[in-house]
Design a protein around this motif. Structure first.
Motif, PDB file in Angstrom:
ATOM      1  N   PRO A  78       0.798  -1.220   0.000  1.00  0.00           N
ATOM      2  CA  PRO A  78       0.000   0.000   0.000  1.00  0.00           C
ATOM      3  C   PRO A  78       0.837   1.280   0.000  1.00  0.00           C
ATOM      4  O   PRO A  78       0.517   2.241  -0.710  1.00  0.00           O
ATOM      5  N   VAL A  79       1.924   1.304   0.793  1.00  0.00           N
ATOM      6  CA  VAL A  79       2.735   2.524   0.879  1.00  0.00           C
ATOM      7  C   VAL A  79       3.422   2.825  -0.452  1.00  0.00           C
ATOM      8  O   VAL A  79       3.395   3.959  -0.945  1.00  0.00           O
ATOM      9  N   GLU A  80       4.042   1.826  -1.057  1.00  0.00           N
ATOM     10  CA  GLU A  80       4.786   2.081  -2.294  1.00  0.00           C
ATOM     11  C   GLU A  80       3.854   2.475  -3.437  1.00  0.00           C
ATOM     12  O   GLU A  80       4.198   3.347  -4.250  1.00  0.00           O
ATOM     13  N   GLU A  81       2.679   1.883  -3.503  1.00  0.00           N
ATOM     14  CA  GLU A  81       1.735   2.297  -4.547  1.00  0.00           C
ATOM     15  C   GLU A  81       1.188   3.693  -4.269  1.00  0.00           C
ATOM     16  O   GLU A  81       0.919   4.455  -5.200  1.00  0.00           O
ATOM     17  N   ALA A  82       1.041   4.045  -2.990  1.00  0.00           N
ATOM     18  CA  ALA A  82       0.539   5.379  -2.652  1.00  0.00           C
ATOM     19  C   ALA A  82       1.536   6.471  -3.013  1.00  0.00           C
ATOM     20  O   ALA A  82       1.150   7.520  -3.553  1.00  0.00           O
ATOM     21  N   VAL A  83       2.829   6.260  -2.737  1.00  0.00           N
ATOM     22  CA  VAL A  83       3.807   7.311  -3.046  1.00  0.00           C
ATOM     23  C   VAL A  83       4.022   7.433  -4.558  1.00  0.00           C
ATOM     24  O   VAL A  83       4.275   8.532  -5.068  1.00  0.00           O
ATOM     25  N   LYS A  84       3.907   6.330  -5.291  1.00  0.00           N
ATOM     26  CA  LYS A  84       3.993   6.419  -6.751  1.00  0.00           C
ATOM     27  C   LYS A  84       2.778   7.163  -7.303  1.00  0.00           C
ATOM     28  O   LYS A  84       2.898   7.978  -8.240  1.00  0.00           O
ATOM     29  N   LEU A  85       1.618   6.890  -6.743  1.00  0.00           N
ATOM     30  CA  LEU A  85       0.405   7.611  -7.135  1.00  0.00           C
ATOM     31  C   LEU A  85       0.565   9.100  -6.866  1.00  0.00           C
ATOM     32  O   LEU A  85       0.182   9.947  -7.697  1.00  0.00           O
ATOM     33  N   TRP A  86       1.145   9.441  -5.735  1.00  0.00           N
ATOM     34  CA  TRP A  86       1.402  10.861  -5.422  1.00  0.00           C
ATOM     35  C   TRP A  86       2.300  11.496  -6.483  1.00  0.00           C
ATOM     36  O   TRP A  86       2.082  12.652  -6.869  1.00  0.00           O
ATOM     37  N   ALA A  87       3.314  10.760  -6.951  1.00  0.00           N
ATOM     38  CA  ALA A  87       4.250  11.304  -7.936  1.00  0.00           C
ATOM     39  C   ALA A  87       3.541  11.713  -9.218  1.00  0.00           C
ATOM     40  O   ALA A  87       3.925  12.685  -9.868  1.00  0.00           O
ATOM     41  N   VAL A  88       2.486  10.998  -9.598  1.00  0.00           N
ATOM     42  CA  VAL A  88       1.722  11.342 -10.806  1.00  0.00           C
ATOM     43  C   VAL A  88       0.675  12.408 -10.495  1.00  0.00           C
ATOM     44  O   VAL A  88       0.515  13.380 -11.238  1.00  0.00           O
ATOM     45  N   ALA A  89      -0.055  12.226  -9.395  1.00  0.00           N
ATOM     46  CA  ALA A  89      -1.150  13.150  -9.064  1.00  0.00           C
ATOM     47  C   ALA A  89      -0.651  14.558  -8.785  1.00  0.00           C
ATOM     48  O   ALA A  89      -1.370  15.537  -9.030  1.00  0.00           O
ATOM     49  N   SER A  90       0.567  14.697  -8.293  1.00  0.00           N
ATOM     50  CA  SER A  90       1.081  16.015  -7.932  1.00  0.00           C
ATOM     51  C   SER A  90       1.625  16.794  -9.122  1.00  0.00           C
ATOM     52  O   SER A  90       1.835  18.004  -9.017  1.00  0.00           O
ATOM     53  N   TYR A  91       1.847  16.123 -10.259  1.00  0.00           N
ATOM     54  CA  TYR A  91       2.427  16.842 -11.400  1.00  0.00           C
ATOM     55  C   TYR A  91       1.725  16.505 -12.717  1.00  0.00           C
ATOM     56  O   TYR A  91       0.957  17.309 -13.247  1.00  0.00           O
ATOM     57  N   ALA A  92       1.998  15.321 -13.252  1.00  0.00           N
ATOM     58  CA  ALA A  92       1.512  14.994 -14.599  1.00  0.00           C
ATOM     59  C   ALA A  92      -0.011  15.050 -14.692  1.00  0.00           C
ATOM     60  O   ALA A  92      -0.561  15.498 -15.704  1.00  0.00           O
ATOM     61  N   TYR A  93      -0.699  14.605 -13.649  1.00  0.00           N
ATOM     62  CA  TYR A  93      -2.165  14.589 -13.666  1.00  0.00           C
ATOM     63  C   TYR A  93      -2.747  15.986 -13.821  1.00  0.00           C
ATOM     64  O   TYR A  93      -3.847  16.160 -14.358  1.00  0.00           O
ATOM     65  N   ARG A  94      -2.017  17.000 -13.375  1.00  0.00           N
ATOM     66  CA  ARG A  94      -2.494  18.378 -13.444  1.00  0.00           C
ATOM     67  C   ARG A  94      -2.070  19.082 -14.730  1.00  0.00           C
ATOM     68  O   ARG A  94      -2.447  20.218 -14.962  1.00  0.00           O
ATOM     69  N   ARG A  95      -1.271  18.422 -15.549  1.00  0.00           N
ATOM     70  CA  ARG A  95      -0.757  19.027 -16.758  1.00  0.00           C
ATOM     71  C   ARG A  95      -1.753  18.872 -17.913  1.00  0.00           C
ATOM     72  O   ARG A  95      -2.509  17.890 -17.981  1.00  0.00           O
ATOM     73  N   PRO A  96      -1.766  19.844 -18.862  1.00  0.00           N
ATOM     74  CA  PRO A  96      -2.664  19.708 -20.021  1.00  0.00           C
ATOM     75  C   PRO A  96      -2.303  18.539 -20.922  1.00  0.00           C
ATOM     76  O   PRO A  96      -3.131  18.077 -21.701  1.00  0.00           O
ATOM     77  N   GLU A  97      -1.053  18.035 -20.816  1.00  0.00           N
ATOM     78  CA  GLU A  97      -0.657  16.887 -21.643  1.00  0.00           C
ATOM     79  C   GLU A  97      -1.417  15.616 -21.264  1.00  0.00           C
ATOM     80  O   GLU A  97      -1.529  14.688 -22.062  1.00  0.00           O
ATOM     81  N   PHE A  98      -1.923  15.554 -20.044  1.00  0.00           N
ATOM     82  CA  PHE A  98      -2.698  14.392 -19.593  1.00  0.00           C
ATOM     83  C   PHE A  98      -4.103  14.557 -20.159  1.00  0.00           C
ATOM     84  O   PHE A  98      -5.027  14.995 -19.475  1.00  0.00           O
ATOM     85  N   ASP A  99      -4.274  14.188 -21.442  1.00  0.00           N
ATOM     86  CA  ASP A  99      -5.520  14.522 -22.137  1.00  0.00           C
ATOM     87  C   ASP A  99      -6.197  13.341 -22.816  1.00  0.00           C
ATOM     88  O   ASP A  99      -7.133  13.546 -23.595  1.00  0.00           O
ATOM     89  N   GLU A 100      -5.757  12.107 -22.546  1.00  0.00           N
ATOM     90  CA  GLU A 100      -6.456  10.938 -23.085  1.00  0.00           C
ATOM     91  C   GLU A 100      -6.297   9.779 -22.107  1.00  0.00           C
ATOM     92  O   GLU A 100      -5.346   9.760 -21.309  1.00  0.00           O
ATOM     93  N   PRO A 101      -7.221   8.805 -22.113  1.00  0.00           N
ATOM     94  CA  PRO A 101      -7.203   7.750 -21.105  1.00  0.00           C
ATOM     95  C   PRO A 101      -5.903   6.964 -21.004  1.00  0.00           C
ATOM     96  O   PRO A 101      -5.495   6.580 -19.906  1.00  0.00           O
TER      97      PRO A 101
END
Length: 421
Positions: A78-101
């Protein structure tokens, strides 16, 4: 230097493989690199939380195989998947490039492989370069495949109504699946290390597990790529209607092929009370006076919002208008994402009006934006108005406002220049 090279090579190769899966709109290498580095940085909080979890579990259960497995299942996965999820949610997920499934899989892999690369440095420094093959074949792609589950959940969340609990549940389910698979992978390797099963059996089970996950992720990835909003343009809506001048049947919304007269678009709107055909823009029937606006039992929401009407007549929140400007389209970089082939990538925007209501503005879409059946460039919305983007229909609900019974289209209102951007 050799350890660093051996740590990075398999992760970079796997990352290239995931990156190349995005056939139609590959992600910028800069965004990929930053996400990769954030994944590597995420190993630091992971080590802290894992160490705290180890102290807690061993304090209750002592040093035993049971405590090791509890640690792997309840802390490490759970911890390792959570910190990896944070790495995406804190940057790439908020970027306009994240525009398709499919971007959820690509960026999830980038963060996971950055995490794996940092782990490789630690493991190879401690146990020697001989574990390079096992790490490169199993552990490194394993991190990326586990991350695909919450990566797909991130993509799915962008297409859901912007209700925090709805999106959070979707992401949490993806994270939970990744954590369980990660924990199962670790427990199987632990069973082999403690010789509870022959190594050949353990490696066979692990290889089968990884193959099943790989096939599942690949099938989902290819499906999303084939449905990518970047793959093809908006599907034009077409309909047949008679020419008002010569009577020849032509395509609605286009000039008559015989006389050139514009053929009006046919909406097929009928009065729910008397069944009389209605022209576009009306909100009350001219024959019987009944309201043409949907009157159901809307969900209670504090902000103005759009709803979709279910077949049983109930309303389901589609999007809460919680910001001054809301963009509408089928790519994930819009605020209101509509997964419909008749909707353009950048279809329309909904802008807050000084009155407190909202104005819908078409952005030159292929199939147009309609209010109460009439195609509009911009139009002030009133409670109960039907809004259509291409073939996707919604009802606008104002907070506490009465359903408008005024006949005809509501007058267009000029936008506040500060809100029109």
């Amino acid at each position: 230097m050799e350890t660093l090279a051996l740590s990075l090579i398999p992760c970079v190769l796997w990352l290239m493989w995931f990156w190349l899966q995005d056939w139609y709109d590959r992600e910028p290498l800069r965004t990929i690199l930053v996400t990769f580095l954030l994944g590597a940085v995420a190993t630091l909080p992971a080590m802290v939380f894992n160490a705290m979890g180890m102290l807690l579990v061993s304090g209750f259960l002592g040093a035993s195989l049971v405590s090791e497995w509890v640690m792997l299942m309840c802390v490490v996965g759970p911890v390792e998947e959570a910190v990896k999820l944070w790495a995406v949610a804190s940057y790439a997920y908020r970027r306009p490039e994240f525009d398709e499934p499919v971007d959820g899989v690509v960026y999830g892999a980038a963060a996971a492989l950055g995490f794996a690369a940092a782990e490789n440095v630690l493991y190879l420094s401690r146990f020697g370069n001989e574990i390079f093959i096992v790490r490169g074949i199993l552990s490194n792609p394993g991190h990326a495949l586990f991350a695909a589950f919450w990566g797909l959940a991130l993509s799915r969340a962008k297409m859901l109504p912007n209700v925090g609990s709805v999106r959070a549940r979707t992401i949490a389910r993806g994270w939970a699946v990744a954590a369980v698979l990660h924990a199962l992978f670790n427990v199987l390797l632990s069973a082999g290390q403690h010789q509870l099963l022959p190594n050949a059996v353990v490696m066979g089970i692990v290889a089968l597990l990884m193959l099943v996950i790989f096939v599942y992720v690949e099938v989902r990835t290819v499906r999303h790529v084939r449905r990518s909003p970047h793959r093809q343009e908006t599907m034009p809506l077409t309909g047949l209607a008679p020419c008002p001048s010569c009577g020849r049947v032509g395509t609605s919304g286009r000039p008559c092929p015989t006389c050139g007269t514009a053929i009006p678009e046919v909406e097929g709107r009928f009065c729910p009370a008397c069944g009389t055909p209605q022209r576009a823009g009306l909100t009350v029937c001219l024959s019987c006076g009944a309201s043409l606006l949907p009157i159901t039992s809307p969900p209670r929401v504090r902000e103005p919002h759009l709803v979709r009407v279910l077949p049983d007549g109930r309303e389901q929140i589609a999007f809460i208008l919680d910001r001054p400007v809301v963009t509408v389209g089928k790519t994930l970089d819009n605020h209101f994402v509509i997964d419909d082939p008749t909707v353009s990538k950048r279809h329309a925007k909904i802008v807050r009006h000084p009155s407190g209501e909202f104005v819908v503005v078409d952005l030159g879409s292929t199939n147009g934006t309609y209010v109460n059946g009439q195609r509009v460039r911009e139009n002030l919305l009133r409670n109960g108005f039907e809004v259509r983007f291409g073939g996707a229909r919604f009802i606008y609900r104002s907070v506490g406002g009465p359903v408008s019974l005024t006949g005809g289209e509501s007058p267009p209102s000029r936008l506040d220049p500060r809100l029109a951007s």
